[in-house]
Write a protein that holds these residues in place. Sequence first.
Motif, short mmCIF file in Angstrom:
data_model
loop_
_atom_site.label_atom_id
_atom_site.label_comp_id
_atom_site.label_asym_id
_atom_site.label_seq_id
_atom_site.Cartn_x
_atom_site.Cartn_y
_atom_site.Cartn_z
N LEU A 27 -0.54 22.48 -3.42
CA LEU A 27 0.94 22.92 -4.20
C LEU A 27 0.33 23.45 -5.36
CD1 LEU A 27 3.87 22.58 -3.69
CD2 LEU A 27 3.77 20.51 -4.72
N THR A 28 -0.27 22.66 -6.11
CA THR A 28 -0.69 22.96 -7.47
C THR A 28 -1.32 24.44 -7.28
OG1 THR A 28 -1.39 20.87 -8.05
CG2 THR A 28 -2.12 22.53 -9.62
N LEU A 88 0.79 -1.45 0.05
CA LEU A 88 -0.04 -0.07 0.00
C LEU A 88 0.95 1.50 -0.06
CD1 LEU A 88 -2.79 1.47 0.11
CD2 LEU A 88 -2.37 1.03 2.56
N LEU A 89 1.97 1.44 0.92
CA LEU A 89 2.64 2.43 0.93
C LEU A 89 3.49 2.72 -0.17
CD1 LEU A 89 4.13 2.19 4.60
CD2 LEU A 89 2.58 3.93 3.76
N TYR A 90 4.02 1.71 -0.83
CA TYR A 90 4.62 1.83 -2.13
C TYR A 90 3.71 2.39 -3.28
CZ TYR A 90 6.84 0.42 -6.63
OH TYR A 90 7.11 0.48 -7.99
N ASN A 91 2.46 1.89 -3.38
CA ASN A 91 1.49 2.45 -4.29
C ASN A 91 1.15 3.80 -4.23
OD1 ASN A 91 1.52 0.15 -5.96
ND2 ASN A 91 -0.24 -0.71 -4.62
N ILE A 92 1.18 4.16 -2.69
CA ILE A 92 1.07 5.65 -2.53
C ILE A 92 2.12 6.43 -2.91
CG2 ILE A 92 0.63 7.02 -0.71
CD1 ILE A 92 -0.99 5.10 0.94
N GLU A 93 3.16 5.84 -2.69
CA GLU A 93 4.37 6.74 -3.06
C GLU A 93 4.66 6.76 -4.48
OE1 GLU A 93 7.76 8.83 -2.35
OE2 GLU A 93 6.27 8.19 -0.63
N LYS A 94 4.40 5.80 -5.12
CA LYS A 94 4.31 5.76 -6.83
C LYS A 94 3.46 6.93 -7.11
CE LYS A 94 3.46 2.72 -10.57
NZ LYS A 94 2.94 1.48 -10.89
N ASP A 95 2.09 6.77 -6.92
CA ASP A 95 1.14 7.75 -7.07
C ASP A 95 1.67 9.20 -6.80
OD1 ASP A 95 -0.29 5.82 -8.00
OD2 ASP A 95 -1.81 5.82 -6.19
N HIS A 96 2.10 9.42 -5.68
CA HIS A 96 2.88 10.94 -5.31
C HIS A 96 3.73 11.30 -6.33
CE1 HIS A 96 1.36 10.96 -0.98
NE2 HIS A 96 0.20 10.92 -1.79
N ARG A 97 4.70 10.34 -6.49
CA ARG A 97 5.85 10.63 -7.54
C ARG A 97 5.15 10.93 -8.86
NH1 ARG A 97 8.55 6.21 -6.96
NH2 ARG A 97 7.77 5.30 -8.70
N ARG A 110 2.26 12.26 -9.67
CA ARG A 110 1.58 13.47 -9.41
C ARG A 110 2.59 14.54 -9.48
NH1 ARG A 110 -3.20 13.45 -5.09
NH2 ARG A 110 -3.67 15.43 -6.19
N LEU A 111 3.73 14.40 -8.81
CA LEU A 111 4.64 15.37 -8.76
C LEU A 111 5.30 15.59 -10.02
CD1 LEU A 111 6.62 14.87 -5.34
CD2 LEU A 111 5.20 17.16 -6.05
N GLN A 112 5.47 14.67 -11.00
CA GLN A 112 5.98 14.73 -12.13
C GLN A 112 5.03 15.41 -13.15
OE1 GLN A 112 9.24 13.69 -13.22
NE2 GLN A 112 8.62 15.07 -14.84
N ILE A 113 3.91 15.03 -12.93
CA ILE A 113 2.92 15.92 -13.85
C ILE A 113 2.92 17.40 -13.43
CG2 ILE A 113 0.27 16.27 -14.26
CD1 ILE A 113 0.16 13.00 -13.69
N LEU A 114 2.98 17.86 -12.14
CA LEU A 114 3.04 19.20 -11.72
C LEU A 114 4.16 19.80 -12.12
CD1 LEU A 114 1.37 21.14 -9.93
CD2 LEU A 114 2.66 20.20 -8.09
N LEU A 115 5.00 19.17 -12.24
CA LEU A 115 6.61 19.89 -12.73
C LEU A 115 6.60 20.15 -14.23
CD1 LEU A 115 9.33 17.73 -10.84
CD2 LEU A 115 8.85 20.34 -10.54
N ASP A 116 5.85 19.06 -15.02
CA ASP A 116 5.71 19.15 -16.35
C ASP A 116 4.84 20.48 -16.68
OD1 ASP A 116 7.42 17.06 -16.71
OD2 ASP A 116 5.61 15.71 -17.21
N TYR A 117 3.75 20.67 -15.81
CA TYR A 117 2.82 21.75 -16.27
C TYR A 117 3.37 23.09 -15.78
CZ TYR A 117 -1.54 19.69 -17.42
OH TYR A 117 -2.60 19.33 -18.22
#
Length: 172
Positions: free
Chosen positions: A159-160, A33-42, A44-51
């Motif tokens: 953050l967005t 569960l924690l791995y999947n949450i961390e993967k989703d956060h990463r 989302r952060l990548q998408i935010l940086l791209d935007y």
Amino acid sequence: VGNKKGNVPFSEEDVKTLKLLSDHIAILLKNALLYNIEKDHRERLQILLDYQQALVKETIVNDDFHGVTKMLAELYGGSVILLDRFFHPLSYKIEEGELDDIGKLRGLLENERIRTGTFKVLEQGGPPFLIVPINGVNVLLGYLAICINNGDLDEFDQLTVELSRNICSIQF
């Protein structure tokens, strides 16, 4: 877990083994569960940086509010309105069914003129708009109105919003 021999109770050693196995499985499930949450956060952060990169590029290339507003609407998946400090719309991208009349929203905002921070406005029968002030160096430049259909903002949404404020401040 059941005993195949009928009603013969488990031995103390069997109970300890089962407890050890159940604790181990619980840890494995929690780690997954924690791995999947961390993967989703990463992601989302990548998408935010791209935007962020695309928005900064938009401010440089086109030097207007319309491209920024359009990209922010795409990022939020809803209506975005950029207003000057007197609540006059400068640029907007409104999704169907989210806002019937900018004038109504402007009227609601006029009643909130004394507020200095971020606040929500609810048009009757419509989704809430998050109103975020855009500041320069010790001066109010305008407001960013973002339609937030889900109501609450998580840490990535916050953050967005901060990123959006900064980009709009640059554009002003």
